[in-house]
Write a protein that holds these residues in place. Sequence first.
Motif, short mmCIF file in Angstrom:
data_model
loop_
_atom_site.label_atom_id
_atom_site.label_comp_id
_atom_site.label_asym_id
_atom_site.label_seq_id
_atom_site.Cartn_x
_atom_site.Cartn_y
_atom_site.Cartn_z
N THR A 93 0.85 -1.19 0.00
CA THR A 93 0.00 0.00 0.00
C THR A 93 0.88 1.24 0.00
N SER A 94 0.25 2.39 -0.25
CA SER A 94 0.96 3.66 -0.20
C SER A 94 0.87 4.31 1.17
N GLY A 95 0.29 3.61 2.13
CA GLY A 95 0.15 4.14 3.47
C GLY A 95 -1.29 4.07 3.94
N MET A 96 -1.53 4.60 5.12
CA MET A 96 -2.85 4.50 5.74
C MET A 96 -3.20 5.80 6.45
N VAL A 97 -4.50 6.13 6.39
CA VAL A 97 -5.04 7.27 7.11
C VAL A 97 -6.17 6.77 8.00
N VAL A 98 -6.18 7.17 9.27
CA VAL A 98 -7.32 6.91 10.14
C VAL A 98 -7.96 8.26 10.43
N CYS A 99 -9.13 8.50 9.85
CA CYS A 99 -9.77 9.81 9.90
C CYS A 99 -11.28 9.66 9.98
N PRO A 100 -11.89 10.10 11.07
CA PRO A 100 -11.24 10.52 12.30
C PRO A 100 -10.72 9.31 13.07
#
Length: 202
Positions: A93-100
Motif C-alpha cells: 500500500t501507499s500508506g494508511m489514514v485513520v480519519c477521524p
Amino acid sequence: MSAVPFRHPVVLAITGASGAPYAVRLLQALVELRVPTWLIVSSHGWRLLQTESGIGDLAALRAQVGAAAFDATVTVFDDNERGAAPASGSARTSGMVVCPCSMGTVSAIAHGTSRSLVERAADVALKERRPLLLVPRETPLSLIHLENLTTVTRAGATVIPAAPGFYHQPTAIAELVDFMVARVLDHLQLEHTVGKRWGASS
C-alpha cells in the motif's frame, strides 16, 4: 482534477471519533483524484457517519462521494475481516489514514493490540515503515491520550489533529473541513486543489 498516479492503494479507516465530515470529504477527494482506496469503517465509525452526516450505510456513502467513481476506485473491507489484504505486510500500500481517529484506536495502535482490521492495518503500516496518518479529534486531552499519541509518533506515525486554522478567513464549515483534508492529502504527497494555501490569492 489530476493526480500523481499511485502504484498502490491508500488505506482509509473511519473510526468513532467525532469528525465524520472530514472522513467523507477525504474519501470524496481520493475518489475525485482517482486514488485506489481500501476503505475500512468500524462499527462506531458507521454510527458516527449516521449521527453527524446522515450516512447510514454503504449505499448512502457511495451516493455522497459519487457512486460511479467510488466503484472504480474504492474496495471496501469489513472491520471484522482480519484476514483481509490490509492485514498483511505483503499486500503493498501507499500508506494508511485513520480519519477521524478515536482515542481508543490510538491506544490500540500504540500498544499493538490488533483486535480489528483497522488496528491490524495500522500495525502493518508501522512495521512496514509506511506512512500512517492519524487524525484525532478529542478535547481536552488526558495524560493517557498524550502519552499514547507520543508513542505512536515515536513508532513512525504522523498525528494530524483535527484542528483547522483560520488564517484563510473561512466563512463556511466546508472550508474548515477542506483545511484539514488538504493537510492529509499533502502528507500523502498528492497534488490537489482542496482548500486555500498560505499566500495563495485564490
